[in-house]
Design a protein around this motif. Sequence first.
Motif, short mmCIF file in Angstrom:
data_model
loop_
_atom_site.label_atom_id
_atom_site.label_comp_id
_atom_site.label_asym_id
_atom_site.label_seq_id
_atom_site.Cartn_x
_atom_site.Cartn_y
_atom_site.Cartn_z
N UNK A 176 -12.59 8.89 49.31
CA UNK A 176 -11.33 9.46 48.84
C UNK A 176 -10.22 9.31 49.89
N UNK A 177 -8.98 9.49 49.42
CA UNK A 177 -7.83 9.46 50.30
C UNK A 177 -8.02 10.49 51.43
N UNK A 178 -7.62 10.16 52.65
CA UNK A 178 -6.79 9.04 53.09
C UNK A 178 -7.56 7.79 53.50
N UNK A 179 -8.86 7.75 53.23
CA UNK A 179 -9.68 6.64 53.72
C UNK A 179 -9.63 5.49 52.72
N UNK A 180 -8.59 4.66 52.86
CA UNK A 180 -8.30 3.63 51.88
C UNK A 180 -8.10 2.28 52.56
N UNK A 181 -8.99 1.33 52.26
CA UNK A 181 -8.81 -0.03 52.77
C UNK A 181 -7.59 -0.68 52.13
N UNK A 182 -7.36 -0.39 50.85
CA UNK A 182 -6.19 -0.94 50.18
C UNK A 182 -4.90 -0.49 50.82
N UNK A 183 -4.80 0.78 51.19
CA UNK A 183 -3.58 1.29 51.81
C UNK A 183 -3.44 0.79 53.25
N UNK A 184 -4.56 0.59 53.94
CA UNK A 184 -4.48 -0.01 55.28
C UNK A 184 -3.89 -1.41 55.19
N UNK A 185 -4.38 -2.19 54.23
CA UNK A 185 -3.88 -3.56 54.07
C UNK A 185 -2.40 -3.53 53.65
N UNK A 186 -2.05 -2.59 52.79
CA UNK A 186 -0.66 -2.50 52.34
C UNK A 186 0.26 -2.05 53.46
N UNK A 187 -0.23 -1.18 54.35
CA UNK A 187 0.60 -0.73 55.47
C UNK A 187 0.96 -1.90 56.37
N UNK A 188 -0.02 -2.75 56.66
CA UNK A 188 0.26 -3.92 57.49
C UNK A 188 1.12 -4.93 56.71
N UNK A 189 0.92 -5.00 55.41
CA UNK A 189 1.78 -5.84 54.57
C UNK A 189 3.25 -5.42 54.73
N UNK A 190 3.50 -4.11 54.67
CA UNK A 190 4.87 -3.61 54.85
C UNK A 190 5.37 -3.90 56.26
N UNK A 191 4.52 -3.72 57.25
CA UNK A 191 4.91 -3.99 58.64
C UNK A 191 5.29 -5.46 58.82
N UNK A 192 4.61 -6.35 58.14
CA UNK A 192 4.88 -7.78 58.27
C UNK A 192 6.03 -8.25 57.40
N UNK A 193 6.74 -7.31 56.77
CA UNK A 193 7.96 -7.64 56.05
C UNK A 193 7.79 -8.04 54.62
N UNK A 194 6.63 -7.75 54.02
CA UNK A 194 6.37 -8.11 52.64
C UNK A 194 6.34 -6.87 51.76
N UNK A 195 6.55 -7.07 50.48
CA UNK A 195 6.59 -5.96 49.53
C UNK A 195 5.17 -5.48 49.23
N UNK A 196 4.95 -4.17 49.31
CA UNK A 196 3.65 -3.58 49.00
C UNK A 196 3.34 -3.79 47.52
N UNK A 197 2.08 -4.03 47.22
CA UNK A 197 1.59 -4.34 45.87
C UNK A 197 2.05 -5.70 45.36
N UNK A 198 2.62 -6.48 46.24
CA UNK A 198 3.09 -7.82 45.89
C UNK A 198 2.76 -8.82 46.98
N UNK A 199 2.89 -8.39 48.24
CA UNK A 199 2.80 -9.34 49.34
C UNK A 199 1.48 -9.38 50.07
N UNK A 200 0.46 -8.67 49.57
CA UNK A 200 -0.81 -8.66 50.28
C UNK A 200 -1.43 -10.05 50.37
N UNK A 201 -1.28 -10.85 49.33
CA UNK A 201 -1.83 -12.21 49.38
C UNK A 201 -1.04 -13.09 50.34
N UNK A 202 0.21 -12.73 50.63
CA UNK A 202 0.98 -13.46 51.64
C UNK A 202 0.39 -13.20 53.03
N UNK A 203 -0.09 -11.98 53.25
CA UNK A 203 -0.75 -11.67 54.51
C UNK A 203 -1.99 -12.53 54.67
N UNK A 204 -2.76 -12.70 53.58
CA UNK A 204 -3.94 -13.56 53.64
C UNK A 204 -3.55 -14.99 54.00
#
Length: 586
Positions: free
Chosen positions: A175-203
């Motif tokens: 359960x929250x806050x232990x979320x791999x999806x949100x960890x990935x999204x946080x770094x997605x936002x840090x890297x300048x990409x839109x959350x729920x859209x840019x995760x594959x750009x991080x890959x």
Amino acid sequence: MKILGVSFDFHDSASALLVDGQVVAAAQEERFSRIKHDSDLPAASIAYCLDQAGIGSADLDFIAYYEKPVLKFDRIVKSSLRRLGHGGWGYLQDTFSAWVTERRFRPMDRLAEHLSVPGEKIWNCRHHASHAATAFYGSPFDQAAVVTLDGVGEHETATISRAQGSSIETLSAGCLPHSLGLLYSAVTAYLGFEVNEGEYKVMGMAAYGKPTLYDEFRSLVTLLPNGLFKIDQTHFDFLCPVELPFRQSFVDWLGPPRAPDTLFDIGESADPGLREQCLHYANIAASLQKVAEEVILHVAAAAMRQANSGNLCMAGGVALNSLANGRIIRELGANLYVHPAAGDAGGALGAALECHCRKGGSRPPGLRSAYLGPSYGAAEIRAAIDAGGFSKVEHFEDEGDLVRATADLLNRKKVVGWFQGRSEWGPRALGNRSILANPTSADMQRIVNESIKFREPFRPFAPAVPLESAADYFEMDVPAHETAPEYFMIAVHRVREEKKRIIPAITHADGTARVQVVSERSNPLFHRLLREFGSIGGVPILMNTSFNLRGEPVVERPEDALNTFLASGMDAVVLGPFIVQKGLDL
């Protein structure tokens, strides 16, 4: 039994229709509204699903909604109370206001009103139950381990289940806050990409870096004996993210975040300062990706052990991590099924499947194809072409002639839009709403990224390859079934060393490719095109990317395809039996 499944109110709203457990139709609302990640009640996709089945809303036995809003709000309230002195009160006020204004507490009432059906026909289930149902009941397996991983549902962020027949038993849940999806999204936002859209750009960016910060990122994650995990919240605020999901300490650790749309250039001719900065961000992406893969494999292995099964079914947004999926197949030996619409849009189908089984239905037959959207006849396509005023149009009465003419264009290094049959269900274009190009041209990746898609230059492209040729070019076994991840373009494999120079446009910086295999049965026309292209140039592979421009949904209707064709540098577009060109004659 006719069941309409729906997901909406947060992102990626969608609809899906089951008749006696068989998927008749499924589509995401953004394809019709042309609003990326449209979250509104999916009126257009509902209308499509009903029309496809030739029924009205009164004929529906149930309408299934993909989560339980009251439980979701319960989590928001409890999270806010835990963070009262750190922005929690403001977060709760803003969220409550939005929920009241948008009537999010009672989406089922809005569905009943929209469809003019009695409230007792509306049914809902938990968010991760929808994901699990999508994964298992969409698979070809009679029994399997089931893993769901995403940002967060009501409270859950991950589940491990054992499934057999028409039942799914949850064994453990994180359960929250232990979320791999949100960890990935946080770094997605840090890297300048839109959350729920840019995760594959991080890959995609990860391939250009090295996991130099692996130890630091890995220290944030504790793997648990039950197959789940904990995420250290020192640098994050997953409970009440008022503005950003990461704290100032994250910036103090890694340095300033990457500004959106910043130039990414690590070439030898790049400005040294820019190159160093870009490599730093690529190293962060690579470090995150390596840790994410390790966590996903940990969960997957535990699920297979606990379920005592070599079959593994996965859903949730994290299940679209194609690099991890490739490793699950190779390293765990899993017979893997990942639903093609693994994210929240797929929850519409999952809710319908779960409802079907809960209401006494037998085990659904499984998803047989991802081509579940609308199709358009020659008359509709011709009308759109005429309305657009196109003059260089050729109509092919014979399918073989159409395929040969298209293969010839591709062999001559033309970039071609390919619009055929029913549209795909999920985020990947699988040969019905695709932009195709010649993968043997070293410049083609740059050309399509810059002049066609208008997107970041580091983004890779996928190869589409006939099933019978896949192992000749990629280090992979023949997929075990026709709904394997490779059919849906959601598993990465290495390009064979001796083939990299032959297909440079689809070989990513790390020597891999996100492969799509195509059989004669899965998509006969696309398979025929691949074979024809191979007979001309000797390589039966095409570069395949979704038929859309940056920031837009994949095209749905003929007019969408023609508008995208005009707005980009594509040379031709093939719509049904027609080829439309801008420049040179056929």
